[in-house]
Design a protein around this motif. Structure first.
Motif, PDB file in Angstrom:
ATOM      1  N   ILE A  59       0.856  -1.186   0.000  1.00  0.00           N
ATOM      2  CA  ILE A  59       0.000   0.000   0.000  1.00  0.00           C
ATOM      3  C   ILE A  59       0.891   1.235   0.000  1.00  0.00           C
ATOM      4  CG2 ILE A  59      -1.905   1.164   1.192  1.00  0.00           C
ATOM      5  CD1 ILE A  59      -2.524  -1.808   0.458  1.00  0.00           C
ATOM      6  N   PHE A  81       0.101  -1.608  -5.030  1.00  0.00           N
ATOM      7  CA  PHE A  81       1.072  -2.109  -6.006  1.00  0.00           C
ATOM      8  C   PHE A  81       1.547  -3.469  -5.535  1.00  0.00           C
ATOM      9  CE2 PHE A  81       3.448   0.495  -2.982  1.00  0.00           C
ATOM     10  CZ  PHE A  81       4.559  -0.267  -2.687  1.00  0.00           C
ATOM     11  N   GLU A 108      11.840   1.208   3.931  1.00  0.00           N
ATOM     12  CA  GLU A 108      10.486   1.599   4.349  1.00  0.00           C
ATOM     13  C   GLU A 108      10.009   0.543   5.338  1.00  0.00           C
ATOM     14  OE1 GLU A 108       7.643   2.252   1.207  1.00  0.00           O
ATOM     15  OE2 GLU A 108       8.821   3.857   0.272  1.00  0.00           O
ATOM     16  N   GLU A 110       7.539  -1.391   7.638  1.00  0.00           N
ATOM     17  CA  GLU A 110       6.074  -1.501   7.588  1.00  0.00           C
ATOM     18  C   GLU A 110       5.570  -2.714   8.369  1.00  0.00           C
ATOM     19  OE1 GLU A 110       4.557  -1.157   3.585  1.00  0.00           O
ATOM     20  OE2 GLU A 110       6.076   0.329   3.052  1.00  0.00           O
ATOM     21  N   ASP A 139       9.830  -2.506   2.887  1.00  0.00           N
ATOM     22  CA  ASP A 139       9.434  -2.297   1.484  1.00  0.00           C
ATOM     23  C   ASP A 139      10.559  -1.508   0.802  1.00  0.00           C
ATOM     24  OD1 ASP A 139       8.221  -1.730  -0.940  1.00  0.00           O
ATOM     25  OD2 ASP A 139       6.867  -0.220  -0.098  1.00  0.00           O
ATOM     26  N   LYS A 156      10.215  -1.214  -6.960  1.00  0.00           N
ATOM     27  CA  LYS A 156       9.858  -1.999  -5.773  1.00  0.00           C
ATOM     28  C   LYS A 156      10.155  -3.480  -5.930  1.00  0.00           C
ATOM     29  CE  LYS A 156       7.423   1.328  -3.539  1.00  0.00           C
ATOM     30  NZ  LYS A 156       7.630   1.695  -2.114  1.00  0.00           N
ATOM     31  N   THR A 223       4.301   2.716   4.769  1.00  0.00           N
ATOM     32  CA  THR A 223       5.364   3.153   5.685  1.00  0.00           C
ATOM     33  C   THR A 223       5.030   4.497   6.304  1.00  0.00           C
ATOM     34  OG1 THR A 223       7.775   3.167   5.914  1.00  0.00           O
ATOM     35  CG2 THR A 223       6.884   4.458   4.096  1.00  0.00           C
TER      36      THR A 223
HETATM   37 MG    MG Z   1       5.964   1.161   1.263  1.00  0.00          MG
END
Ligand code: MG
Length: 256
Positions: A59, A81, A108, A110, A139, A156, A223
């Motif tokens: 997200i 994504f 990131e 999370e 992430d 990513k 994040t």
């Molecule tokens: Mg993220």
């Protein structure tokens, strides 16, 4: 209960972490299982990513302060994504810096939701029943490519860009836990999940109305503020209250 997946004597096993020990289980973590009498010391086994997701659904912009950090308006609905299953690594594994394409790679930290059973068109009020538990995810993002590409897939999706672990905590209330990220021991992110724009149950419901979630699939819930860059040699740690610590080192791309 902390459910771990680990390697011992070259075999992949599942177990329950209790203190310094890991107790092997028999059965299926998504169904029924029981403890065996085989106990190892945690330090003597190699932890693996605690699940094998067919997909990691992530997200974007789900914390108010992170949206402000990038001067973006609050989203009206979750922005989704995917990270490929090949990006997944476990606690202690190395994040490989893709020097051949990127010069800006960020952490990131999370909260990750691990799916327990097939979820399709799930109502928010029923979402809890589809969750096995929670773990930490980093992430990892090639920020320069995220800016350059319209789609997020490359930024990513590099191999090793989804460290997950160290295990799945099944007894967590995700509504207000502290989430912190440390880079080389220095705190960089520190927020409570109560700052999320869309909570865990809303996200599961929303995603399940787009695609069927399978046992072991992961939702990375976004994040908080304080994202920043990493370089080879850095140690990054995502720490979530009630779960534990996910620690990975950043390394240069291996020569092929
Ligand atoms: Mg993220």
């Amino acid at each position: 209960m902390k459910l771990a997946r680990f390697l011992k004597n070259g075999l992949i096993k599942y177990g329950i972490v209790e203190g310094e020990d890991i107790i092997e289980i028999e059965g299926n973590i998504f169904g029924s299982f029981k403890k065996t009498s085989i106990i190892s010391k945690l330090k003597d086994v190699k932890l693996l990513a605690p699940c094998e997701p067919s997909k990691v659904v992530a997200i974007g912009l789900n914390y108010k302060a992170h949206a402000a950090e990038f001067s973006k308006p609050l989203p009206e609905e979750p922005m989704l994504f995917l990270k490929p299953s090949t990006a997944v690594i476990g606690h202690g594994d190395e994040i490989i810096y893709p020097h051949h394409m990127s010069h800006r790679v960020d952490y990131e930290g999370e909260l990750a939701v691990v799916i327990r059973k097939k979820a399709h068109m799930v109502k928010k009020e029923d979402a809890k029943d589809y969750i096995l538990g929670y773990t930490c995810i980093n992430d990892v993002t090639a920020r320069d490519l995220q800016g350059k590409d319209i789609q997020y897939t490359r930024a990513k999706g590099f191999d090793t860009f989804a460290p997950i672990g160290p295990w799945v905590e099944t007894d967590l209330n995700p509504e207000n836990v502290r989430i912190e990220t440390y880079l080389n021991g220095e705190k960089r992110q520190d927020t409570f999940t109560s700052d999320m724009i869309f909570d865990v149950y809303h996200l599961l419901s929303f995603v399940s109305c787009v695609m069927t979630l399978c046992p072991g699939d992961v939702i990375a819930t976004g994040t908080p503020s304080g994202v920043g860059k990493m370089k080879p040699g850095d140690i990054v740690e995502v720490r979530i209250e009630g779960i534990g610590r996910l620690i990975n080192r950043v390394s240069s791309l291996k020569e092929v």
